[in-house]
Design an enzyme around this catalytic site. Structure first.
Site, mmCIF file in Angstrom:
data_model
loop_
_atom_site.group_PDB
_atom_site.id
_atom_site.type_symbol
_atom_site.label_atom_id
_atom_site.label_comp_id
_atom_site.label_asym_id
_atom_site.label_seq_id
_atom_site.Cartn_x
_atom_site.Cartn_y
_atom_site.Cartn_z
ATOM 1 C CG ASP A 60 0.543 -2.147 6.305
ATOM 2 O OD1 ASP A 60 -0.417 -2.262 7.089
ATOM 3 O OD2 ASP A 60 0.462 -1.554 5.215
ATOM 4 C CG HIS A 112 -1.912 0.998 1.370
ATOM 5 N ND1 HIS A 112 -1.649 2.279 1.775
ATOM 6 C CD2 HIS A 112 -3.246 0.950 1.142
ATOM 7 C CE1 HIS A 112 -2.770 2.968 1.793
ATOM 8 N NE2 HIS A 112 -3.760 2.189 1.416
ATOM 9 C CD GLN A 119 -6.731 -4.431 4.276
ATOM 10 O OE1 GLN A 119 -7.667 -5.147 4.672
ATOM 11 N NE2 GLN A 119 -6.947 -3.206 3.832
ATOM 12 C CB CYS A 156 -3.767 2.802 -1.813
ATOM 13 S SG CYS A 156 -4.939 4.111 -1.522
ATOM 14 C CE LYS A 205 -7.289 0.021 6.294
ATOM 15 N NZ LYS A 205 -8.067 0.390 5.110
HETATM 16 C C1 LIG Z 1 -2.290 -2.712 3.623
HETATM 17 C C2 LIG Z 1 -2.684 -1.336 4.041
HETATM 18 N N1 LIG Z 1 -1.778 -0.541 4.615
HETATM 19 C C3 LIG Z 1 -2.077 0.695 5.031
HETATM 20 C C4 LIG Z 1 -3.329 1.218 4.865
HETATM 21 C C5 LIG Z 1 -3.629 2.602 5.344
HETATM 22 O O1 LIG Z 1 -4.545 2.559 6.397
HETATM 23 P P1 LIG Z 1 -5.167 3.912 6.969
HETATM 24 O O2 LIG Z 1 -5.801 4.604 5.811
HETATM 25 O O3 LIG Z 1 -6.169 3.439 7.984
HETATM 26 O O4 LIG Z 1 -4.054 4.683 7.575
HETATM 27 C C6 LIG Z 1 -4.314 0.443 4.245
HETATM 28 C C7 LIG Z 1 -5.659 0.991 4.002
HETATM 29 O O5 LIG Z 1 -6.390 0.547 3.153
HETATM 30 C C8 LIG Z 1 -3.987 -0.868 3.841
HETATM 31 O O6 LIG Z 1 -4.892 -1.654 3.263
#
Ligand SMILES: Cc1ncc(COP(=O)(O)O)c(C=O)c1O
Length: 396
Positions: A187, A110, A190, A351, A213
């Site tokens: 990270d 992401h 997910q 993203c 999430k």
């Molecule tokens: C794998 C991953 N990392 C980071 C993020 C960013 O999360 P946030 O927008 O809650 O900061 C997301 C959001 O979709 C994600 O799917």
């Protein structure tokens, strides 16, 4: 699996849980309680409702810590995964990396786990290297081995990615990394909402995730870090709440960890709402959640496989995410068509903009499943995708 989500009464079929999730009643109730019964700031007052805020806020930290099996001092509240990843990149790695050091990421990450590293590359002259994805678009230790060198200082990866949804063997990757003195940032945006997470077992150095999430409120997230590493991390924000004293520029004393990383009035309702969300998920059981999602994904994959004009990109991954395209129809048109039937899916690049070369497209439809989704939701989705002409006619 359960029905205490008020949004279920709206008639929507929500299959965009990778973006955010619906909130169950206990979470909404807890947040309302804060606003109706005990609104006050945290860590500042000497009256009873303020002390209650302190207890609830720090209690939420303890709930998070128990949930991921860390010490409660190792849990820093942030505004989300993005904020947490930026904090670790800026607060820890900016200080610990030097020119020509190497960071390993991969093309499925992401933006929030790419851009903070790109900034360090631009500012410090460190190099960002990419571990290859295999034929199933998954990341394995072998591809990390191919790019690792004695200059590698950090590997940063999602435990489950938001498009392909492959569950990476983080434990094995961490073991390999630590044998070479390499730090691992995970990270968990997910993964933490969907599978049991144990930071001691994984032995990762940092873990980032978002409350929204996982049935919690927006604007709250977590950075977990090993205590000895947090001791070497710089706070990004300075100000109220995080200092013990500041008499002159030379005489600044910070509060202890984790408070020193939470300058300013914290997101109180976010933290206690996240605590309530975790209690809720625990009442269902993380193993049951994973089993439900994986089972429903398999059913969806089986059903979509019967439709000739559908191409899937991640049939085999063990998570609740399915990405696909309808032959000859732009993904956003598919999403808009489904929206007419109150079905919410995500379309676009999600993203993960570096993934396009590997997938051969920068646009897919993503279905991401969570606890309140049912076989009936999948049946409705599949029935609407069966007839390509119907999609073509109705999207006009
Ligand atoms: C794998 C991953 N990392 C980071 C993020 C960013 O999360 P946030 O927008 O809650 O900061 C997301 C959001 O979709 C994600 O799917």
């Amino acid at each position: 699996m359960n029905n205490n989500f008020p949004m279920l009464n709206t008639g929507y079929i929500y299959l965009d849980n990778g973006a955010t999730t619906w909130k169950p009643e206990p979470v909404i109730k807890k947040i309302n309680e804060y606003y109706n019964d005990f609104t006050a700031n945290a860590h500042r007052g000497d009256y009873d409702i303020s002390l209650r805020v302190d207890n609830e806020y720090e209690g939420a930290r303890k709930i998070v810590a128990d949930f991921i099996n860390s010490d409660y001092k190792e849990v820093i509240f942030t505004s989300g995964t993005t904020d947490a990843l930026n904090l670790v990149a800026e607060g820890y790695f900016r200080k610990h990396l030097q020119k020509d050091d190497e960071i390993i990421i991969n093309y499925a990450e992401h933006a929030s786990n790419v851009m903070p590293w790109f900034r360090l590359a631009n500012d410090l002259g460190v190099k960002v290297k990419f571990a290859a994805l295999n034929d199933s678009n998954a990341l394995t230790l072998d591809s990390i081995k191919e790019v690792v060198s004695d200059k590698t200082k950090v590997i940063s990866l999602a435990m489950i990615t938001n498009v392909i949804g492959d569950l990476r063997d983080v434990k094995e990757i961490v073991k390999f990394a630590h044998e070479r003195g390499i730090k691992v940032v995970v990270d968990g945006a997910q993964s933490v909402p969907h599978i049991k997470t144990d930071v001691k077992d994984l032995d990762c150095d940092f873990l980032a995730f978002s409350g929204h999430k996982m049935c919690g409120p927006t604007g709250i997230g977590v950075l977990y870090g090993k205590y000895e590493l947090l001791e070497e991390m710089e706070p990004r924000n300075l100000g109220g709440g995080m200092n013990a004293s500041f008499d002159s520029p030379e005489e600044i004393e910070l509060k202890s960890i984790p408070t020193r990383f939470e300058a300013g009035t914290p997101n109180i309702e976010g933290a206690i709402g996240l605590g309530a969300a975790i209690k809720y998920l625990e009442s269902i059981g993380m193993d049951n959640i994973q089993k439900h999602e994986v089972g429903l994904k398999k059913y969806l994959v089986d059903e979509l496989s019967k439709i000739e004009h559908i191409k899937m990109y991640n049939k085999d991954t063990i998570s609740g995410t399915v990405v696909f395209n309808v032959d000859g129809i732009f993904s956003q048109d598919v999403a808009i068509y489904l929206s007419k039937y109150k079905i919410c899916v995500r379309a676009g690049n999600h993203c993960a903009k570096l993934l396009k070369n590997k997938l051969g497209t920068d646009n897919t439809v993503r279905v991401s499943i969570y606890i309140y989704n049912t076989k009936e939701d999948v049946d409705k989705l599949v029935s609407l995708l069966q007839d390509k002409n119907k999609i073509l006619n109705e999207m006009l």
